[in-house]
Write a protein that holds these residues in place. Structure first.
Motif, mmCIF file in Angstrom:
data_model
loop_
_atom_site.group_PDB
_atom_site.id
_atom_site.type_symbol
_atom_site.label_atom_id
_atom_site.label_comp_id
_atom_site.label_asym_id
_atom_site.label_seq_id
_atom_site.Cartn_x
_atom_site.Cartn_y
_atom_site.Cartn_z
ATOM 1 N N GLN A 9 0.850 -1.181 0.000
ATOM 2 C CA GLN A 9 0.000 0.000 0.000
ATOM 3 C C GLN A 9 0.886 1.233 0.000
ATOM 4 O OE1 GLN A 9 -2.993 -0.033 3.009
ATOM 5 N NE2 GLN A 9 -3.339 -2.215 2.779
ATOM 6 N N LYS A 29 -1.120 0.824 8.810
ATOM 7 C CA LYS A 29 -2.254 1.737 8.694
ATOM 8 C C LYS A 29 -2.504 2.460 10.015
ATOM 9 C CE LYS A 29 -5.130 0.011 5.024
ATOM 10 N NZ LYS A 29 -6.500 -0.347 4.671
ATOM 11 N N TYR A 52 -7.379 16.969 2.113
ATOM 12 C CA TYR A 52 -8.481 16.280 1.446
ATOM 13 C C TYR A 52 -8.132 14.799 1.460
ATOM 14 C CZ TYR A 52 -9.247 20.959 -0.436
ATOM 15 O OH TYR A 52 -9.439 22.304 -0.573
ATOM 16 N N CYS A 53 -9.050 13.960 1.886
ATOM 17 C CA CYS A 53 -8.775 12.526 1.907
ATOM 18 C C CYS A 53 -10.071 11.746 1.695
ATOM 19 C CB CYS A 53 -8.094 12.113 3.212
ATOM 20 S SG CYS A 53 -9.145 12.172 4.669
ATOM 21 N N ASP A 54 -9.913 10.431 1.575
ATOM 22 C CA ASP A 54 -11.079 9.581 1.342
ATOM 23 C C ASP A 54 -11.745 9.118 2.638
ATOM 24 O OD1 ASP A 54 -9.294 7.755 2.325
ATOM 25 O OD2 ASP A 54 -9.381 6.420 0.598
ATOM 26 N N SER A 55 -11.436 9.765 3.729
ATOM 27 C CA SER A 55 -12.019 9.475 5.053
ATOM 28 C C SER A 55 -11.618 8.123 5.612
ATOM 29 C CB SER A 55 -13.544 9.607 5.032
ATOM 30 O OG SER A 55 -13.909 10.930 4.720
ATOM 31 N N ALA A 56 -10.500 7.567 5.160
ATOM 32 C CA ALA A 56 -9.985 6.341 5.768
ATOM 33 C C ALA A 56 -9.675 6.646 7.230
ATOM 34 C CB ALA A 56 -8.729 5.865 5.044
#
Length: 64
Positions: A9, A29, A52-56
């Motif tokens: 990843q 993670k 800004y992120c994908d809310s992980a």
């Protein structure tokens, strides 16, 4: 062929103002690792002002 394993990843950080792109291999993670990477990207004396992120979950936790 790529030098990176396909299962690895990555955390990609882009500076929108300058277009600078940084890619960090991601072995974990955890919020600690994510926070450390973000601080490395920003530099020792700077802070990230907008993210800004994908809310992980690890990204959200790493910004606090």
């Amino acid at each position: 062929m790529t030098d990176f394993p396909l299962t690895l990843q990555r955390l990609v950080i882009i500076d929108v103002a300058t277009g600078w792109i940084a890619v960090y291999p991601k072995a974990s993670k955890s919020k600690e690792y994510t926070s450390e990477v973000m601080q490395h990207f920003a530099g020792p004396k700077d802070t990230l002002k907008t993210i800004y992120c994908d809310s992980a979950p690890e990204l959200v936790a790493g910004t606090r």
